[in-house]
Design a protein around this motif. Structure first.
Motif, PDB file in Angstrom:
ATOM      1  N   ASP A 244      -5.054  11.312  -1.596  1.00 54.71           N
ATOM      2  CA  ASP A 244      -6.053  10.356  -1.126  1.00 54.71           C
ATOM      3  C   ASP A 244      -5.476   9.445  -0.044  1.00 54.71           C
ATOM      4  OD1 ASP A 244      -8.722   9.104  -1.423  1.00 54.71           O
ATOM      5  OD2 ASP A 244      -7.531   7.377  -2.051  1.00 54.71           O
ATOM      6  N   GLU A 245      -4.247   8.984  -0.240  1.00 57.43           N
ATOM      7  CA  GLU A 245      -3.631   8.076   0.727  1.00 57.43           C
ATOM      8  C   GLU A 245      -3.483   8.740   2.090  1.00 57.43           C
ATOM      9  OE1 GLU A 245       0.657   5.806   1.494  1.00 57.43           O
ATOM     10  OE2 GLU A 245       0.320   6.949  -0.349  1.00 57.43           O
ATOM     11  N   TYR A 246      -2.937   9.958   2.118  1.00 59.11           N
ATOM     12  CA  TYR A 246      -2.723  10.627   3.400  1.00 59.11           C
ATOM     13  C   TYR A 246      -4.035  11.101   4.015  1.00 59.11           C
ATOM     14  CZ  TYR A 246       2.335  10.466   3.321  1.00 59.11           C
ATOM     15  OH  TYR A 246       3.638  10.033   3.361  1.00 59.11           O
ATOM     16  N   LEU A 247      -5.056  11.349   3.192  1.00 59.08           N
ATOM     17  CA  LEU A 247      -6.366  11.713   3.727  1.00 59.08           C
ATOM     18  C   LEU A 247      -6.943  10.537   4.526  1.00 59.08           C
ATOM     19  CD1 LEU A 247      -8.786  13.625   3.916  1.00 59.08           C
ATOM     20  CD2 LEU A 247      -9.582  12.703   1.718  1.00 59.08           C
ATOM     21  N   ARG A 248      -6.877   9.320   3.969  1.00 58.14           N
ATOM     22  CA  ARG A 248      -7.393   8.141   4.669  1.00 58.14           C
ATOM     23  C   ARG A 248      -6.599   7.877   5.949  1.00 58.14           C
ATOM     24  NH1 ARG A 248      -6.300   3.879   2.577  1.00 58.14           N
ATOM     25  NH2 ARG A 248      -5.065   4.446   0.747  1.00 58.14           N
ATOM     26  N   LEU A 249      -5.264   8.006   5.844  1.00 59.88           N
ATOM     27  CA  LEU A 249      -4.430   7.735   7.016  1.00 59.88           C
ATOM     28  C   LEU A 249      -4.678   8.756   8.124  1.00 59.88           C
ATOM     29  CD1 LEU A 249      -1.059   6.811   5.281  1.00 59.88           C
ATOM     30  CD2 LEU A 249      -2.712   5.265   6.329  1.00 59.88           C
ATOM     31  N   SER A 250      -4.834  10.021   7.748  1.00 61.23           N
ATOM     32  CA  SER A 250      -5.098  11.049   8.747  1.00 61.23           C
ATOM     33  C   SER A 250      -6.455  10.822   9.416  1.00 61.23           C
ATOM     34  CB  SER A 250      -5.054  12.439   8.100  1.00 61.23           C
ATOM     35  OG  SER A 250      -5.402  13.439   9.016  1.00 61.23           O
ATOM     36  N   PHE A 251      -7.452  10.486   8.617  1.00 64.94           N
ATOM     37  CA  PHE A 251      -8.797  10.251   9.164  1.00 64.94           C
ATOM     38  C   PHE A 251      -8.784   9.086  10.155  1.00 64.94           C
ATOM     39  CE2 PHE A 251     -12.888   7.964   8.846  1.00 64.94           C
ATOM     40  CZ  PHE A 251     -13.726   8.935   9.367  1.00 64.94           C
ATOM     41  N   GLN A 252      -8.156   7.984   9.754  1.00 62.19           N
ATOM     42  CA  GLN A 252      -8.111   6.825  10.636  1.00 62.19           C
ATOM     43  C   GLN A 252      -7.285   7.118  11.891  1.00 62.19           C
ATOM     44  OE1 GLN A 252     -10.047   4.440  10.294  1.00 62.19           O
ATOM     45  NE2 GLN A 252     -10.666   4.668   8.143  1.00 62.19           N
TER      46      GLN A 252
END
Length: 399
Positions: A244-252
């Motif tokens: 979840d953490e890397y998904l948000r960071l990648s999206f942003q």
């Protein structure tokens, strides 16, 4: 022929024999290079010719018949046999010597060629070794560039993530300053209840500042952990939180490069999953690469698809058996509804330096590094794709 009664025929043959020997001797004298053999042949020719003359004189009655003259032919042929045998032996010996000399020279030339080839091989091996070192150095440099590129994507996402708590900190600190100024200016007029309310507001704002400060601190620590080189230390990690953490960071991070980018993100995390022993920074790099590829795929399809197309990226976690069925592990699945991967290149996507992106937009090392990282954890990474419909990448991590 003589003793059989053919005396005239025997005389003719006896005359032809020295004549043929004479012709052959002349031929050999012009063609042989060895003086000793030529001298022997010349002696044989002279002796044979002299005996032939004596024999003819005997036949004409000029010389009387005697025990010596009667055996002139025997002497002649015996002399010829002896001389030509010696000449033949010398010729054979010379032939053998010349052949041995030629073989020795050929062997010498062969050894010289072998030494030359050996020196050339040594030079080639040295050049190959030098080129190998250069290629390895170049590969290390490219791998480092790929890591820096992923760090750049991550930093863009972190910058967006960290901006939110910093805005809260700034806003609440400004509100607190205003409240404090209000207390100072009106402390004579404020009633006790009003003062307590203002102080409570300040306290609550400080709590919020503290909360968002801790949140920003956690984001910064995560960034530092990602930027540090991996020391190979595995720790028990919650893959749901990591995914979840890397998904948000990648999206942003993707939005930081393209302000118009947007998509539907779906997550299906199995909350019953336990922690798995991994190097979180390394698996984070793998996830970041898969997320970035998924966002890139749906963004490319959106450019050509109609308005009905809804770009979607889905992330799921669940328990599963390995492909061999020998062990149980946790799976992170990343699915997109982009353009998919053509079947003729699916087997190449994990090869180093292979990329489907245009020149300058990809090094071709992302999936190769992801593959190596997952393998180093004893896991597997698989892809299922259908051209025109999308792709699914699944990471299996053994428990």
């Amino acid at each position: 022929l003589y003793f059989a009664g053919y005396r005239s025929l025997s005389v003719t043959v006896s005359m032809l024999a020295p004549a043929s020997v004479f012709v052959y001797s002349v031929y050999l004298c012009f063609h042989l290079k060895h003086e000793k053999i030529i001298r022997l042949l010349f002696i044989g020719f002279v002796a044979g010719f002299a005996i032939l003359v004596l024999w003819l004189l005997m036949l004409r009655g000029i010389l009387p018949y005697s025990g010596i003259t009667n055996h002139l032919l025997i002497v002649q042929y015996t002399a010829f046999m002896a001389i030509f045998s010696i000449a033949l032996e010398l010729n054979i010996n010379n032939y053998i010597k010349e052949k041995y000399k030629a073989q020795k020279e050929a062997l010498k030339n062969l050894e010289e060629k072998e030494r030359l080839v050996s020196r050339q091989n040594e030079m080639l091996e040295q050049k190959v070794e030098e080129r190998t070192h250069e290629i390895k150095a170049m590969q290390k440099q490219l791998i480092q560039q790929e890591k820096l590129a992923s760090l750049g994507d991550l930093t863009a996402g972190i910058a967006h993530e960290i901006q939110n708590p910093l805005n809260f900190v700034n806003n609440f600190s400004e509100v607190n300053n205003e409240l404090i100024e209000e207390v100072k200016s009106q402390k004579e007029k404020l009633k006790k209840g009003e003062l307590d309310d203002l102080l409570n507001d300040i306290y609550q704002n400080n709590e919020k500042i503290h909360h968002h400060g801790k949140r920003a601190d956690a984001i910064v620590k995560g960034m530092l952990q990602h930027s540090q080189a991996s020391k190979g230390e595995k720790i028990l990690t919650d893959i749901n939180a990591l995914s979840d953490e890397y998904l948000r960071l990648s999206f942003q991070g993707f939005r930081a490069k393209d302000k118009m980018f947007n998509c539907d993100i779906q997550t299906h995390f199995d909350q019953s999953l336990g922690k798995v022993n991994i190097i979180p920074q390394d698996i984070g790099r793998v996830l970041l690469n898969l997320y970035n590829n998924a966002f890139y795929a749906i963004n490319e399809k959106k450019k050509t698809a109609g308005d009905h197309y809804q770009p979607t990226v889905s992330v799921s976690t669940y328990y599963s058996l390995s492909t061999s069925g020998e062990g149980r592990g946790e799976v992170i699945s990343v699915t997109d509804n982009g353009n998919g991967i053509p079947q003729n290149i699916v087997d190449k996507i994990f090869q180093p330096f292979f990329t489907t992106k245009p020149t300058g937009q990809g090094t071709g090392l992302g999936l190769s590094l992801a593959y190596d990282i997952v393998k180093s954890h004893g896991g597997e990474i698989k892809v299922e794709t259908k051209e025109g419909e999308g792709s699914e990448f699944a990471i299996f991590l053994p428990v």
